[in-house]
Enzyme design. Structure first.
Site, mmCIF file in Angstrom:
data_model
loop_
_atom_site.group_PDB
_atom_site.id
_atom_site.type_symbol
_atom_site.label_atom_id
_atom_site.label_comp_id
_atom_site.label_asym_id
_atom_site.label_seq_id
_atom_site.Cartn_x
_atom_site.Cartn_y
_atom_site.Cartn_z
ATOM 1 N N LYS A 72 0.834 -1.209 0.000
ATOM 2 C CA LYS A 72 0.000 0.000 0.000
ATOM 3 C C LYS A 72 0.869 1.260 0.000
ATOM 4 C CE LYS A 72 -1.578 1.606 4.127
ATOM 5 N NZ LYS A 72 -1.187 3.016 4.297
ATOM 6 N N ASN A 73 1.901 1.274 0.838
ATOM 7 C CA ASN A 73 2.702 2.492 0.976
ATOM 8 C C ASN A 73 3.626 2.750 -0.208
ATOM 9 O OD1 ASN A 73 1.455 2.985 3.364
ATOM 10 N ND2 ASN A 73 3.230 2.607 4.671
ATOM 11 N N CYS A 170 -3.587 13.278 14.144
ATOM 12 C CA CYS A 170 -4.171 11.953 13.921
ATOM 13 C C CYS A 170 -3.950 11.084 15.138
ATOM 14 C CB CYS A 170 -3.640 11.329 12.643
ATOM 15 S SG CYS A 170 -2.201 10.336 12.820
ATOM 16 N N ARG A 175 1.890 14.544 13.527
ATOM 17 C CA ARG A 175 2.176 14.315 12.115
ATOM 18 C C ARG A 175 2.028 15.555 11.233
ATOM 19 N NH1 ARG A 175 -0.129 8.641 10.133
ATOM 20 N NH2 ARG A 175 1.651 8.744 8.737
ATOM 21 N N ASP A 358 5.663 0.582 11.919
ATOM 22 C CA ASP A 358 4.427 -0.075 11.467
ATOM 23 C C ASP A 358 4.352 -1.545 11.901
ATOM 24 O OD1 ASP A 358 3.564 2.266 10.351
ATOM 25 O OD2 ASP A 358 3.876 1.677 8.266
ATOM 26 N N ARG A 450 -8.196 -0.566 5.601
ATOM 27 C CA ARG A 450 -7.418 0.485 4.934
ATOM 28 C C ARG A 450 -6.130 -0.084 4.349
ATOM 29 N NH1 ARG A 450 -5.605 5.049 8.261
ATOM 30 N NH2 ARG A 450 -4.718 5.465 6.238
#
Ligand code: UD1
Length: 484
Positions: A72-73, A170, A175, A358, A450
């Site tokens: 995804k990233n 967030c 961030r 992560d 997500r």
């Protein structure tokens, strides 16, 4: 599947997302593709009003093979890179996750044609930005996905202007995106911030020397994209070295960009007049792979992961070996077996190639099942221990002291009703449920959706007892909050 904005001049901006199937007023679908028309009201896209939960019964060892999806990233910046050219960019191995849908909607809202592969080609997308009319990322989209700000640099470079909502705080920390802004100013952009938006303009960006105050992944990506079309040379120092940055550089080079040094701390970009279309395959998702590695270890299973890149998981593999786990890594596969008691080991999150933030939440679940005390230090984000409280409700012994979490194991975990707070925190709860005694109900799994492609199907395929249940909510339910 093709996404087509209803009205380029924005005359009808109602918030609704419609599948065109069977509706003659929509653009005729091309063969093997469907067309989606999206109307916007202030850029809003109402998410499907489903509030799904997972019901997981723990105790089964995971055995078998899991295919890892595209990252995804890496896919998100690659899609933003399509803005830099008026020719089609074809991206393969795109994961089928909600953040990718959000990015497609964002590109469509700007006037891009986004064709989605269908059936066997469902992980391919073709993006044509030959008719960009609206260089804007609206608040309604940015608030559901911070990575929307990745369009700032490409829009400015290609169109000379961009209007992007400020993302705000967030769940895992403040961030800010000040480093993106400072970097663009170094390339000659004028930037105003008002009414919650960043308004940027530049006739043509010019090369410059940027030293990032702090290592930032999307900041490095945003500035690298902007510099590809700037006049002259840009030197960026203290850059992120993540594999996703390297993958983006590989795509940009295929598009005609002149970039050296991606994957090191210093990246040099010689600006060119124009970029062209390209075809690119996105790298495997190292965080999804790492999550399945921990699932195998925790459940005492025997898992083969395919379509992954063990080279991107060096720090995790080394740490797990310290815990007593046996991992056999091939070039694009890994086999994980564990029949032993895990030993505690400390981690400290760092930029790549250090231990990824992560993977911190998932490692915390593992630490609850390790013998001894594990100290987990979070160095990247200031508030990334939301999962600790939920794990404690399941029986974990965790004490959070500022940026450190002290986990004392091994403690048996018992089922409970728990709630996801962000993408990776949700993964840690799924992992905990896989070893908990009884049936755990995990709420707000839209966070999982997500970034994890059909996680419940992949887990079920290797023996987990997991099912998704949906609850219909009123149609204009609040959009999910944002993280990672
Ligand atoms: C990316 C990843 C995310 C991962 C994170 C760290 C994507 C889409 N997301 O997020 O999954 O957790 O890297 O590996 O790739 N910072 C500033 N000012 C800025 C930018 C960042 O102070 O302008 C700070 C952040 O608050 C954070 C640190 O720098 O403390 C690193 O953040 P960054 O690398 O930018 O994270 P993202 O790129 O947003």
């Amino acid at each position: 599947m093709k996404l087509v904005p209803k009205s380029p001049n924005g005359s009808s901006r109602k918030a609704e997302t419609l599948l065109s199937l069977g509706d003659p007023s929509f653009r005729k679908p091309v063969s093997r593709s469907r067309t989606i028309r999206i109307d916007f009201r202030d850029g809003a896209i109402t998410p499907e009003s489903l509030m799904d939960k997972f019901v997981i019964r723990g105790g089964n060892p995971l055995v078998g093979s899991v295919r890892i999806s595209g990252a995804k990233n890496a896919a998100l910046p690659a899609m933003a890179a399509a803005i830099l050219t008026d020719e089609p960019v074809i991206l393969e191995n795109i994961p089928d996750v909600r953040d990718i849908q959000t990015e497609r909607n964002l590109l469509v809202s700007m006037g891009a044609d986004v064709e989605l592969g269908y059936g066997r080609a469902s992980h391919r997308t073709t993006i044509s930005c030959n008719n960009l009319v609206n260089p804007e990322a609206a608040y309604e989209l940015v608030k559901t996905m911070r990575a929307s700000t990745l369009v700032l640099g490409p829009l400015l470079a290609r169109m000379g202007r961009a209007r992007v909502s400020q993302p705000g705080g967030c769940a895992i920390g403040a961030r800010p995106i000040d480093l993106h802004i400072k970097g663009l100013e170094r390339l000659g952009a004028s930037i105003k911030q008002e009414h919650g938006y960043i308004e940027a303009s530049a006739d043509r960006l010019r090369g410059g020397h940027i030293i990032f105050d702090k290592i930032t992944v999307t900041g490095t990506e945003d500035l690298m994209m902007a510099a590809t079309l700037a006049e002259g040379e840009t030197i960026m120092e203290n850059c992120a070295r993540e594999p996703e940055v390297v993958d983006l550089a590989a795509l940009l080079i295929k598009m005609g960009a002149r970039i050296e040094g991606a994957g090191t701390h210093t990246i040099r970009i010689h600006g060119v007049e124009k970029l062209h279309g390209a075809r690119h395959r996105i790298i495997p998702d190292r965080i999804e792979a790492g999550t399945f590695v921990i699932a195998a270890v925790l459940t005492g299973g025997d898992l083969q992961l395919t379509n992954c890149d063990p080279d991107h998981l060096g720090s995790l593999i080394q740490k797990l070996e310290e815990c007593g786990v046996s991992i056999k890594a091939g070039t694009d596969s890994m086999r994980i077996t564990n029949g032993h008691q895990l030993e505690a080991a400390d981690i400290s999150t760092e930029e790549f190639p250090g231990f990824p933030t992560d993977m911190q939440a998932q490692y915390m679940t593992l630490a609850t099942q390790s013998q001894g005390t594990s100290i987990i230090t979070e160095n990247i984000f200031e508030n990334r221990f939301m999962h600790a409280g939920e794990l404690a409700r399941m029986g974990a012994n965790i004490k959070v002291e500022g940026s450190r979490a002290i986990v004392r194991g091994k403690t048996p975990l018992s089922s409970a009703a728990v709630q996801c707070s962000d993408l990776r925190a949700s993964a840690s709860l799924v992992l905990a449920a896989l070893v908990a005694d009884g049936e755990t109900i995990i709420d707000r799994v839209y966070h999982v959706d997500r970034g994890y492609e059909r996680i419940e199907e992949k887990l079920k395929g290797v023996g987990a007892q997991i099912r998704r249940i949906g609850e219909i909510l009123p149609r204009r339910a609040a959009a999910p909050s944002v993280v990672a």
